[in-house]
Enzyme design. Structure first.
Site, PDB file in Angstrom:
ATOM      1  N   GLY A  24       0.734  -1.302   0.022  1.00  0.00           N
ATOM      2  CA  GLY A  24      -0.093   0.193   0.000  1.00  0.00           C
ATOM      3  C   GLY A  24       0.918   1.224  -0.166  1.00  0.00           C
ATOM      4  O   GLY A  24       0.417   1.815  -0.997  1.00  0.00           O
ATOM      5  N   ASN A  25       1.809   1.434   0.930  1.00  0.00           N
ATOM      6  CA  ASN A  25       2.847   2.251   0.695  1.00  0.00           C
ATOM      7  C   ASN A  25       3.801   2.749  -0.352  1.00  0.00           C
ATOM      8  O   ASN A  25       4.019   3.835  -0.581  1.00  0.00           O
ATOM      9  CB  ASN A  25       4.015   2.545   2.090  1.00  0.00           C
ATOM     10  CG  ASN A  25       4.773   0.944   2.088  1.00  0.00           C
ATOM     11  OD1 ASN A  25       4.836   0.343   1.493  1.00  0.00           O
ATOM     12  ND2 ASN A  25       6.172   1.736   1.818  1.00  0.00           N
ATOM     13  N   LYS A 142      -9.553  -9.769   5.965  1.00  0.00           N
ATOM     14  CA  LYS A 142      -9.136  -8.454   4.682  1.00  0.00           C
ATOM     15  C   LYS A 142      -9.732  -7.389   5.339  1.00  0.00           C
ATOM     16  O   LYS A 142     -10.860  -6.743   5.170  1.00  0.00           O
ATOM     17  CB  LYS A 142      -8.930  -9.244   3.374  1.00  0.00           C
ATOM     18  CG  LYS A 142      -8.773  -7.916   2.574  1.00  0.00           C
ATOM     19  CD  LYS A 142      -7.424  -8.846   2.472  1.00  0.00           C
ATOM     20  CE  LYS A 142      -6.471  -7.315   1.493  1.00  0.00           C
ATOM     21  NZ  LYS A 142      -4.534  -7.100   1.610  1.00  0.00           N
ATOM     22  N   LYS A 226      -2.676  -9.847  -1.716  1.00  0.00           N
ATOM     23  CA  LYS A 226      -1.672  -9.412  -2.764  1.00  0.00           C
ATOM     24  C   LYS A 226      -1.064  -9.557  -2.992  1.00  0.00           C
ATOM     25  O   LYS A 226      -0.026 -10.328  -3.841  1.00  0.00           O
ATOM     26  CB  LYS A 226      -2.121  -7.748  -2.691  1.00  0.00           C
ATOM     27  CG  LYS A 226      -1.181  -7.658  -2.281  1.00  0.00           C
ATOM     28  CD  LYS A 226       0.477  -7.485  -2.445  1.00  0.00           C
ATOM     29  CE  LYS A 226       1.295  -6.028  -1.588  1.00  0.00           C
ATOM     30  NZ  LYS A 226       1.058  -6.132   0.171  1.00  0.00           N
ATOM     31  N   LYS A 288       2.506 -12.782   3.991  1.00  0.00           N
ATOM     32  CA  LYS A 288       4.147 -12.099   3.044  1.00  0.00           C
ATOM     33  C   LYS A 288       4.835 -13.684   3.743  1.00  0.00           C
ATOM     34  O   LYS A 288       4.939 -13.801   2.658  1.00  0.00           O
ATOM     35  CB  LYS A 288       4.396 -10.872   3.445  1.00  0.00           C
ATOM     36  CG  LYS A 288       4.278  -9.173   3.046  1.00  0.00           C
ATOM     37  CD  LYS A 288       4.697  -8.618   3.552  1.00  0.00           C
ATOM     38  CE  LYS A 288       3.794  -7.498   3.486  1.00  0.00           C
ATOM     39  NZ  LYS A 288       2.639  -7.182   2.630  1.00  0.00           N
TER      40      LYS A 288
HETATM   41  P1  ADP Z   1       1.033  -4.097   2.429  1.00  0.00           P
HETATM   42  O1  ADP Z   1       0.509  -3.094   2.160  1.00  0.00           O
HETATM   43  O2  ADP Z   1       2.739  -3.965   2.372  1.00  0.00           O
HETATM   44  O3  ADP Z   1       0.634  -5.049   2.141  1.00  0.00           O
HETATM   45  P2  ADP Z   1       0.437  -4.450   5.571  1.00  0.00           P
HETATM   46  O4  ADP Z   1      -0.023  -2.634   6.521  1.00  0.00           O
HETATM   47  O5  ADP Z   1      -0.085  -5.140   5.050  1.00  0.00           O
HETATM   48  O6  ADP Z   1       1.804  -3.846   4.033  1.00  0.00           O
HETATM   49  O7  ADP Z   1       2.008  -5.468   6.274  1.00  0.00           O
HETATM   50  C1  ADP Z   1       3.369  -4.457   6.524  1.00  0.00           C
HETATM   51  C2  ADP Z   1       2.578  -4.315   8.177  1.00  0.00           C
HETATM   52  O8  ADP Z   1       2.925  -5.896   9.061  1.00  0.00           O
HETATM   53  C3  ADP Z   1       3.859  -3.450   9.005  1.00  0.00           C
HETATM   54  O9  ADP Z   1       3.375  -2.053   9.059  1.00  0.00           O
HETATM   55  C4  ADP Z   1       4.205  -3.578  10.113  1.00  0.00           C
HETATM   56  O10 ADP Z   1       2.601  -2.642  11.232  1.00  0.00           O
HETATM   57  C5  ADP Z   1       2.935  -4.860  10.040  1.00  0.00           C
HETATM   58  N1  ADP Z   1       3.693  -6.427  11.181  1.00  0.00           N
HETATM   59  C6  ADP Z   1       2.635  -7.128  11.488  1.00  0.00           C
HETATM   60  N2  ADP Z   1       3.214  -8.144  12.315  1.00  0.00           N
HETATM   61  C7  ADP Z   1       4.767  -7.376  11.904  1.00  0.00           C
HETATM   62  C8  ADP Z   1       5.887  -8.218  12.336  1.00  0.00           C
HETATM   63  N3  ADP Z   1       6.144  -9.686  12.474  1.00  0.00           N
HETATM   64  N4  ADP Z   1       6.916  -7.749  11.521  1.00  0.00           N
HETATM   65  C9  ADP Z   1       6.812  -6.340  10.558  1.00  0.00           C
HETATM   66  N5  ADP Z   1       5.766  -6.158  10.437  1.00  0.00           N
HETATM   67  C10 ADP Z   1       4.620  -7.044  11.336  1.00  0.00           C
HETATM   68 MG    MG Z   2      -0.902  -6.215   3.186  1.00  0.00          MG
END
Ligand code: ADP
Ligand code: MG
Length: 326
Positions: A24-25, A142, A226, A288
């Protein structure tokens, strides 16, 4: 199957094929809602992507659409009337693919021209096959749309029809079902475009979730993750690397605590162990990690990386991010 696809897909047999999943970022930060703000962020992202192209990699891009599809969905309902019926979530997904794909194509083309790289870009509206019996349909995970305060969330929840839940410490969001991606339906078209040397944007927002009955596909009210869709696409294309770019430097243990430690190089068996110990939050880092494990295990020699968007090239070279191997 994947090995055959590997040679079939590549325009240059020597070039590694990288499927990049943009978070998203990479499209907009939380405060950015206006078109020009999102375009600006995408322009920066396109520079990183083109840096990777300039290194000689063949690139296929996938991207998230959570905030955008949520906003489109809300806009549909806000303006709803007999003459202007709201479009369902699958159609909103298609709209978001077109919108983000348009921004990406423009920004990528600009960045490529700046670097004197002569490459065509194209976005494919992509459908992803899901299973009607997927258990996800009975437990939504989601997050989509804007963030709400606890008070706003309670008011919306009380109206009914919405499931709202806390999202990784950042506020409340609407939750929808996130079924598992089974197949990228436009795979052959993606492959043809890549083979012709095109920089392809596909599986935006995880692809539009569809069910197949007989010879007919129809959209469903869901959003496919995604990262899992990008992993499916990467697997089906026989890609060498799955690069997941996000807002944090990688996957961390004890995330958000004083003991927080980012993983640098990790074997899938260890990552799976941490996953079972609930180190990664569902709906954000967990998919992920699952995507990486699934991708590297499906065929020998593959690599998956979770990294910050600013570290894209270093991550691809193995110097940054969480590097996952079978
Ligand atoms: P994207 O849009 O890139 O998919 P998400 O918000 O879905 O981003 O996923 C990234 C987020 O996951 C990070 O900003 C963080 O807040 C969160 N997160 C949760 N658990 C973890 C972890 N164990 N290590 C790193 N980030 C984590
Ligand atoms: Mg995500």
């Amino acid at each position: 199957m994947a090995a055959a696809a590997d040679e079939e897909t590549k325009v240059n047999r020597m070039a590694e094929l990288v499927v990049i999943a943009l978070g998203g970022n990479a499209i907009a930060d939380r405060a950015q809602v206006r078109a020009e703000q999102q375009e600006e962020t995408i322009r920066r992202t396109a520079m990183s992507v083109v840096d990777i192209v300039a290194e000689g990699y063949q690139v296929c891009l996938a991207h998230g659409n959570g905030p955008q599809v949520g906003t489109i969905f809300l806009q549909q309902h806000a303006a709803e009337s007999d003459r202007m019926p709201a479009m369902p979530l699958d159609v909103c997904g298609a709209m978001s693919q077109g919108m983000i794909g348009y921004w990406l194509q423009q920004a990528l083309q600009e960045a490529l021209t700046q670097r004197s790289l002569d490459l065509p870009c194209a976005t494919l509206v992509t459908q992803t096959l899901v299973d009607a019996d997927d258990p996800a349909f009975s437990s939504p995970t989601k997050p989509i749309g804007p963030f709400y305060s606890a008070k706003e969330a309670k008011a919306l929840g009380d109206q009914g029809g919405y499931v709202l839940r806390e999202d990784a410490g950042r506020g409340y969001r609407r939750m929808v079902a996130s079924p598992h991606p089974l197949e990228i339906l436009e795979l052959r078209a993606v492959r043809q475009l890549l083979k012709s040397g095109c920089l392809v944007v596909a599986a935006g927002g995880g692809g539009i979730p569809v069910l197949r009955t007989g010879g007919r596909c129809r959209g469903v009210e869901a959003v496919i993750d995604k990262d899992l869709a990008a992993a499916k696409l990467a697997d089906q294309l026989g890609a060498d690397v799955l690069l997941i770019l996000t807002s944090v430097p990688g996957a961390a243990l004890h995330y958000g605590t004083t003991r927080e430690t980012y993983l640098s190089h990790v074997r899938s068996v260890d990552l799976e162990h941490y996953m079972r110990a609930r180190e990664f939050a569902p709906g954000s880092m967990l998919p992920k990690v699952e995507a990486c494990i699934g991708f590297v295990r499906a065929q020998a020699g593959r690599r998956a990386v979770i990294a910050g968007i600013g570290d894209a090239v270093a991550a691809l070279h193995g110097h940054k991010g969480t590097q996952v191997r079978a």
